[in-house]
Motif scaffolding. Structure first.
Motif, mmCIF file in Angstrom:
data_model
loop_
_atom_site.group_PDB
_atom_site.id
_atom_site.type_symbol
_atom_site.label_atom_id
_atom_site.label_comp_id
_atom_site.label_asym_id
_atom_site.label_seq_id
_atom_site.Cartn_x
_atom_site.Cartn_y
_atom_site.Cartn_z
ATOM 1 N N THR A 3 5.816 6.793 1.476
ATOM 2 C CA THR A 3 5.007 7.634 0.602
ATOM 3 C C THR A 3 3.708 7.950 1.324
ATOM 4 N N ILE B 42 3.405 2.746 2.199
ATOM 5 C CA ILE B 42 2.636 3.660 1.353
ATOM 6 C C ILE B 42 1.320 3.911 2.059
ATOM 7 N N ALA C 223 4.500 4.095 -6.350
ATOM 8 C CA ALA C 223 5.336 3.978 -5.158
ATOM 9 C C ALA C 223 5.810 2.543 -4.945
ATOM 10 N N SER D 267 8.862 -0.721 1.855
ATOM 11 C CA SER D 267 8.112 0.512 1.631
ATOM 12 C C SER D 267 6.865 0.552 2.503
ATOM 13 N N ARG E 176 8.197 10.751 0.515
ATOM 14 C CA ARG E 176 7.521 11.582 -0.467
ATOM 15 C C ARG E 176 6.138 11.896 0.065
#
Length: 336
Positions: free
Chosen positions: A258, A197, A316, A195, A285
């Motif tokens: 994110t 973020i 997230a 991920s 997102r």
């Protein structure tokens, strides 16, 4: 005493006076903001600090100036081992002209308390300087690549999650993912990053409220970069770096992105430049924080010290256990 020693002494005294002034301002505002906390919500984890406690913002900035090599609380425990609940270490990447302790003194200890292994490097600047992430984006991305490899080796984890602010959430990690081995497009399950973020990321450049537009039109970006570092020119909309980075799309397969932006951003402007468009195999997102918490008036700098944003970061990192955001007031520069 040498002239250099005298100069250093005067500089340290100026920094100390500056830190004291910031602390005094924060103390006066803290009392005014007490009582802004929202009512307790059962079974919802508390935000990283009580709304209204803003003294740690100027203190963190002052520490970043006076002791730029310090780690933020909770970060860089190289004996930390990920758990089944939190199997991926979190690597925090600071923004331009900042450093780890200045950027992450709120989020780092809070994530550590949540059970994450947290790591926060300085990158993209001269060692010992409080002003990091000023060099070329490509070089900064190579430094991040080496640091992530070190984290994976030390922790035994297969992947990390990246949380970044400004440059550290935008072009530097995206360059790392695309060009420096952070992902494996042919085999996304082998990606080193699960991920990304990003808080107020300069994903598609930032005009710094129009100043960058002016320096670009006047051909002054090389001069600005000579003064403040190549990261200035690299992060201007339409720069050669941005063109190369965006040429094949915004995202990499297998990565969850994110973006948390603020309507009041004064650096990565317009704020819509923060947002990403998902490509094949990636999820994105895009969040405008005022859509979640309308009373939030954080701008670019304070978003890293915004408890509302911190809760979105937590969600997230662990979307399977996402919780409602307990909105509180967050102020420009000071957060909340």
């Amino acid at each position: 005493m040498t002239d250099r020693s005298v100069s250093r002494g005067r500089s340290n005294r100026r920094r100390t006076r500056w830190a004291a002034a910031c602390a005094g301002l924060a103390l006066s505002l803290t009392g005014a903001l007490q009582g802004q906390a929202t009512a307790a919500v059962p079974d919802v984890p508390t935000p990283p600090r009580p709304p209204g406690r803003i003294l740690d913002v100027p203190v963190a900035v002052a520490e970043g100036l006076l002791d730029p090599e310090a780690s933020p609380a909770g970060a860089n425990d190289w004996s930390c081992r990920p758990t089944r609940k939190h199997p991926r270490p979190v690597v925090l990447l600071h923004g331009s002209a900042a450093n780890a302790v200045a950027n992450w003194s709120m989020l780092s200890p809070w994530l550590k308390q949540q059970g994450y292994c947290v790591f926060a490097p300085n990158y993209g600047g001269t060692p010992g300087s409080p002003f990091q992430a000023t060099g070329p984006i490509a070089k900064s991305a190579r430094e991040v690549a080496g640091y992530v490899d070190r984290v994976l080796k030390a922790t035994g984890a297969r992947q990390v999650d990246l949380v970044g602010h400004s440059q550290g959430g935008g072009p530097t990690p995206r360059w790392y993912l695309r060009f420096e081995g952070g992902t494996n497009p042919a085999h996304p399950k082998r990606n080193k990053v699960r991920s990304l973020i990003a808080l107020a990321p300069s994903n598609h450049g930032g005009s710094v409220s129009g100043i960058g537009t002016l320096t670009t039109k006047l051909g002054l970006n090389p001069t600005m970069s000579a003064l403040v570092g190549q990261a200035w020119s690299d992060q201007m909309p339409g720069s050669e770096m941005n063109q190369k980075l965006d040429r094949d799309g915004d995202t990499q397969p297998g990565v969850r992105y994110t973006v948390i932006a603020t309507r009041f951003d004064e650096f990565a402007t317009p704020y819509t430049n923060n947002f990403l468009t998902p490509g094949p195999g990636a999820t994105v997102r895009n969040i405008l924080i005022q859509d979640i918490c309308p009373q939030d008036i954080s701008e670019h700098l304070s978003l890293a010290y915004d408890t509302n944003a911190a809760q979105l970061v937590r969600n997230a990192l662990d979307p399977a256990h996402a919780q409602p955001v307990r909105c509180g007031l967050s102020l420009p520069v000071l957060g909340g």
